[in-house]
Design an enzyme around this catalytic site. Structure first.
Site, short mmCIF file in Angstrom:
data_model
loop_
_atom_site.label_atom_id
_atom_site.label_comp_id
_atom_site.label_asym_id
_atom_site.label_seq_id
_atom_site.Cartn_x
_atom_site.Cartn_y
_atom_site.Cartn_z
N GLU A 174 0.83 -1.21 0.00
CA GLU A 174 0.00 0.00 0.00
C GLU A 174 0.87 1.27 0.00
O GLU A 174 0.67 2.18 0.80
CB GLU A 174 -0.98 0.00 1.18
CG GLU A 174 -2.02 -1.09 1.05
CD GLU A 174 -3.20 -0.94 2.01
OE1 GLU A 174 -3.20 -0.02 2.85
OE2 GLU A 174 -4.15 -1.75 1.91
N GLU A 297 -5.33 -8.54 -0.31
CA GLU A 297 -6.19 -8.08 0.80
C GLU A 297 -7.59 -7.94 0.26
O GLU A 297 -7.85 -7.13 -0.63
CB GLU A 297 -5.69 -6.75 1.39
CG GLU A 297 -4.40 -6.88 2.18
CD GLU A 297 -4.03 -5.61 2.95
OE1 GLU A 297 -4.96 -4.86 3.36
OE2 GLU A 297 -2.82 -5.37 3.12
#
Length: 498
Positions: A174, A297
């Site tokens: 991320e 995710e």
């Protein structure tokens, strides 16, 4: 009402990679500590500090790959803090998740031991956000080098003579957000630099994974594929299902209204569009589909349970989550030409967990049962399945009533997974079996259903929602007439005649 399905049992469309059934364990809340690691001196039954009951449960669902140590935690984790004698390891504040003190007792050796117990592949996420190229390079060397070097000697000093086998290594996490708030152009250059030093030692071949997009950030994928395709083996995608779509008011895990049941499933179905559109961009730069898409995710994200630390992300898990899991896995099957791995967030006590623990107690969630029912698809061949689903309507909005997927294993046994998203009505539909040498010799089924939209297991009632035999079908002239219970996940097993 659902309409019909046609299963072409003789048309195979590629392999469903077992790693689609992967999991994700971050240093977050009670996932690692209490959930997996209790320490060797704990009264809870353990092997080398790792909970026996959790290992047994995860082995049952044949967990193929486990991602660690994060998540956002990965880009503030310095691996050398988690090696050596535990009493001498550095302590740190987990600034992302709850402000708790990490004692680093669960580190590289403990994680690799866990993967050995589970007989699964490790997927390690390296630190780009706050780490150095040297730090990442040395971690790979520590893990996998079998020669004379400072890191190999350090590993041996810490009790591990032989190197481990590590295939999957993520270069950052991320990085568009908690991993550094970077622009894609900047991260693409950093990725190219860092991955250069994620070396292959001996026979160990690293599968290098680039940080991909947040949900529908198609520009991120465009830039990374344009600038770094030849340096990566896979690129990631993150997408969470929020009932309300609002991060500051996500909705409750239980006690919700029908409106949020519907909106949750509606938003979960958006995964199909995301994977499709990111895949189109990837095809532009990688038409041979060499680079995999890893959805490392995914899952539901609700408001935390009342009275719990908001940074621990602890939420209950209901039949609604089971439907999200089932339809999402069906979507991944559909895109198995590009989706090579997925990792539900997270394994224990966090977000859409498959296991919840409370002291020595452990319960299996409805999501766990879906993974157990669906494990038959791992490494099986995807079959051509044409579904004309009826619609499921609520307050003027419509989604398909049924989600389905089918595969055939190496022994010729066919499995069909079916999700009835409708909370109030059974789904009746015929399943036409084409391409079999004769009628199916044997059909059996298992179903997981709820009596309420938030039916869930608790520590006082751990088996409120568990799989049951499915018998609501009739086979005649090669057509299976099915009646799927409301809000249910069903898996059929079809054994053709020899």
């Amino acid at each position: 009402m659902a309409k019909r399905m046609v299963l072409n049992t003789d048309i195979r469309k590629g392999t469903i990679n077992r790693n689609i059934y992967g999991h994700f364990a971050e240093h977050l809340g009670r996932c690692i500590y209490e959930g997996i690691w209790v320490g060797e001196d704990s009264p809870i039954a353990n092997t080398k500090g790792i909970r026996n009951d959790v290992v047994e449960a995860l082995k049952e669902i044949k967990i193929p790959v486990l991602r660690w140590p994060g998540g956002c935690f990965a880009d503030e984790y310095h691996w050398k803090d988690g090696i050596g004698p535990r009493e001498g390891r550095k302590r740190m504040i987990n600034t992302h998740w709850g402000g708790t003190v990490e004692n680093n007792h669960f580190g590289t050796h403990e994680f690799m031991e866990l993967c050995a117990m589970l007989e699964c592949e490790p997927y390690i996420n390296g630190n780009v956000g706050s780490g150095t190229v040297q730090e990442m390079s040395e971690w790979v060397e520590y893990l996998t080098f079998n020669g004379v070097s400072p890191m190999a000697e350090l590993r041996q000093e810490n009790g591990r003579e032989e190197p481990w086998s590590v295939t999957y290594f993520g270069v950052g996490n991320e990085n568009w957000g908690c991993g550094g708030n970077m622009r894609p152009e900047y991260y693409a250059d950093l990725y190219r630099r860092y991955q250069t030093y994620v070396r292959n030692y001996g026979d160990n071949k690293i599968h290098r994974i680039a940080c991909g997009a947040n949900a529908d950030d198609y520009n991120w994928t465009e830039v990374l594929m344009r600038e770094a395709t030849r340096f990566m083996d896979s690129i990631t995608l993150h997408y969470y299902t929020l009932p309300t779509g609002e991060w500051h008011n996500k909705g409750a895990a239980t006690g919700f209204e029908t409106k949020e049941w519907f909106s949750t499933l509606e938003k979960a179905l958006h995964m199909d569009e995301l994977v499709t559109r990111h895949s189109v961009i990837m095809d532009k730069y990688d038409p041979e589909k060499r680079v995999g898409l890893i959805v490392d995710e995914w899952g539901t994200w609700y408001d935390v349970e009342p009275g719990t630390n908001p940074g621990f992300l602890y939420q209950q898990n209901s039949i609604r989550d089971a439907l999200v899991a089932g339809l999402t896995l069906n979507i991944f099957h559909k895109h198995s030409d590009r989706v090579r791995m997925a990792n539900i967030a997270q394994t224990i006590n966090v977000l859409q967990a498959v296991i919840l623990t409370e002291g020595e107690k452990m319960i299996l969630t409805p999501t766990y049962h879906v993974f157990n029912m669906y494990k038959v698809h791992q490494d099986a061949e995807l079959l051509d399945l044409a579904l004309e689903s009826g619609t499921y309507s609520f307050e003027g909005r419509e989604i398909p009533e049924v989600s389905a997927s089918a595969s055939v294993n190496s022994e010729g046994v066919i499995h069909v997974s079916l999700c009835n998203l409708n909370h109030a009505a059974a789904a009746k539909l015929p399943l036409e079996l084409r391409g079999l040498a004769g009628q199916a010799a044997e059909v059996t089924g298992t179903t997981l259903a709820g009596t309420t939209v938030d039916a869930h297991n608790t520590f006082s009632e751990p088996e409120a929602v568990v799989p049951q035999p499915f018998t609501a079908f009739q086979l005649e002239d090669g057509v299976l007439s099915l009646e799927l219970p409301p809000m249910s996940v069903t898996v059929l097993e079809i054994k053709p005649k020899a």
